[in-house]
Design a protein around this motif. Structure first.
Motif, PDB file in Angstrom:
ATOM      1  N   MET A  99       1.614   7.216   3.720  1.00  0.00           N
ATOM      2  CA  MET A  99       2.610   6.436   4.448  1.00  0.00           C
ATOM      3  C   MET A  99       2.562   6.679   5.960  1.00  0.00           C
ATOM      4  O   MET A  99       2.637   5.735   6.747  1.00  0.00           O
ATOM      5  CB  MET A  99       4.006   6.741   3.916  1.00  0.00           C
ATOM      6  N   GLY A 100       2.423   7.921   6.392  1.00  0.00           N
ATOM      7  CA  GLY A 100       2.428   8.225   7.830  1.00  0.00           C
ATOM      8  C   GLY A 100       1.273   7.588   8.574  1.00  0.00           C
ATOM      9  O   GLY A 100       1.458   6.963   9.620  1.00  0.00           O
ATOM     10  N   ASP A 101       0.066   7.760   8.048  1.00  0.00           N
ATOM     11  CA  ASP A 101      -1.107   7.176   8.707  1.00  0.00           C
ATOM     12  C   ASP A 101      -1.060   5.655   8.684  1.00  0.00           C
ATOM     13  O   ASP A 101      -1.409   4.992   9.668  1.00  0.00           O
ATOM     14  CB  ASP A 101      -2.396   7.643   8.021  1.00  0.00           C
ATOM     15  N   LEU A 102      -0.627   5.113   7.572  1.00  0.00           N
ATOM     16  CA  LEU A 102      -0.575   3.663   7.441  1.00  0.00           C
ATOM     17  C   LEU A 102       0.460   3.059   8.385  1.00  0.00           C
ATOM     18  O   LEU A 102       0.221   2.019   8.994  1.00  0.00           O
ATOM     19  CB  LEU A 102      -0.270   3.276   5.994  1.00  0.00           C
ATOM     20  N   ARG A 103       1.594   3.715   8.522  1.00  0.00           N
ATOM     21  CA  ARG A 103       2.639   3.226   9.417  1.00  0.00           C
ATOM     22  C   ARG A 103       2.151   3.226  10.861  1.00  0.00           C
ATOM     23  O   ARG A 103       2.391   2.267  11.610  1.00  0.00           O
ATOM     24  CB  ARG A 103       3.893   4.070   9.278  1.00  0.00           C
ATOM     25  N   THR A 104       1.446   4.283  11.251  1.00  0.00           N
ATOM     26  CA  THR A 104       0.912   4.354  12.609  1.00  0.00           C
ATOM     27  C   THR A 104      -0.081   3.224  12.872  1.00  0.00           C
ATOM     28  O   THR A 104      -0.018   2.553  13.908  1.00  0.00           O
ATOM     29  CB  THR A 104       0.218   5.713  12.829  1.00  0.00           C
ATOM     30  N   ASN A 105      -0.985   3.000  11.945  1.00  0.00           N
ATOM     31  CA  ASN A 105      -1.965   1.922  12.112  1.00  0.00           C
ATOM     32  C   ASN A 105      -1.298   0.555  12.102  1.00  0.00           C
ATOM     33  O   ASN A 105      -1.722  -0.354  12.824  1.00  0.00           O
ATOM     34  CB  ASN A 105      -3.022   2.006  11.016  1.00  0.00           C
ATOM     35  N   SER A 155       0.826  -1.211   0.000  1.00  0.00           N
ATOM     36  CA  SER A 155       0.000   0.000   0.000  1.00  0.00           C
ATOM     37  C   SER A 155       0.858   1.259   0.000  1.00  0.00           C
ATOM     38  O   SER A 155       0.546   2.240  -0.674  1.00  0.00           O
ATOM     39  CB  SER A 155      -0.913   0.018   1.221  1.00  0.00           C
ATOM     40  N   MET A 156       1.960   1.227   0.751  1.00  0.00           N
ATOM     41  CA  MET A 156       2.854   2.384   0.792  1.00  0.00           C
ATOM     42  C   MET A 156       3.527   2.625  -0.556  1.00  0.00           C
ATOM     43  O   MET A 156       3.767   3.767  -0.926  1.00  0.00           O
ATOM     44  CB  MET A 156       3.921   2.197   1.872  1.00  0.00           C
ATOM     45  N   SER A 157       3.826   1.556  -1.264  1.00  0.00           N
ATOM     46  CA  SER A 157       4.469   1.739  -2.561  1.00  0.00           C
ATOM     47  C   SER A 157       3.474   2.232  -3.615  1.00  0.00           C
ATOM     48  O   SER A 157       3.853   2.933  -4.548  1.00  0.00           O
ATOM     49  CB  SER A 157       5.116   0.435  -3.025  1.00  0.00           C
ATOM     50  N   ARG A 158       2.212   1.888  -3.461  1.00  0.00           N
ATOM     51  CA  ARG A 158       1.200   2.341  -4.424  1.00  0.00           C
ATOM     52  C   ARG A 158       0.762   3.783  -4.162  1.00  0.00           C
ATOM     53  O   ARG A 158       0.468   4.519  -5.111  1.00  0.00           O
ATOM     54  CB  ARG A 158      -0.021   1.431  -4.384  1.00  0.00           C
ATOM     55  N   GLN A 159       0.646   4.146  -2.868  1.00  0.00           N
ATOM     56  CA  GLN A 159       0.214   5.503  -2.510  1.00  0.00           C
ATOM     57  C   GLN A 159       1.140   6.059  -1.422  1.00  0.00           C
ATOM     58  O   GLN A 159       0.850   5.944  -0.226  1.00  0.00           O
ATOM     59  CB  GLN A 159      -1.218   5.499  -1.999  1.00  0.00           C
ATOM     60  N   PRO A 160       2.258   6.635  -1.798  1.00  0.00           N
ATOM     61  CA  PRO A 160       3.223   7.127  -0.796  1.00  0.00           C
ATOM     62  C   PRO A 160       2.675   8.230   0.104  1.00  0.00           C
ATOM     63  O   PRO A 160       3.183   8.430   1.206  1.00  0.00           O
ATOM     64  CB  PRO A 160       4.380   7.663  -1.646  1.00  0.00           C
ATOM     65  N   GLU A 161       1.635   8.935  -0.325  1.00  0.00           N
ATOM     66  CA  GLU A 161       1.119  10.044   0.490  1.00  0.00           C
ATOM     67  C   GLU A 161       0.418   9.578   1.763  1.00  0.00           C
ATOM     68  O   GLU A 161       0.226  10.364   2.687  1.00  0.00           O
ATOM     69  CB  GLU A 161       0.183  10.938  -0.335  1.00  0.00           C
TER      70      GLU A 161
END
Length: 75
Positions: free
Chosen positions: A43-49, A35-41
């Motif tokens: 990344m912060g929220d996804l990493r936290t979750n 998901s991070m590679s497809r939508q880098p914007e």
């Protein structure tokens, strides 16, 4: 006879409480990286979750370990 059953219960508890979260962590980490590679914007929220999810899965592993120690105390 009873101590053998408790020993089997401890083995099942430890194996289930480590294998299942381990598989879940691998799958979640893989999906998060994709998901991070497809939508880098995001990344912060996804990493936290992702880190929060890892913590909950690790807590389940620790609960399994505590239950196993309680069962070993009954031997």
């Amino acid at each position: 006879m009873t101590s053998g059953i408790i020993a089997i219960a401890v083995a099942i508890t430890i194996s289930a409480s480590t294998i299942a979260p381990g598989l879940g962590m691998g799958r979640m980490g893989s999906s998060a990286m994709e998901s991070m590679s497809r939508q880098p914007e995001i990344m912060g929220d996804l990493r936290t979750n992702m880190i929060l999810g890892f913590a909950f899965m690790e807590a389940l592993t620790i609960y399994g370990l505590v239950i196993a120690f309680m069962l070993v105390g009954k031997l």
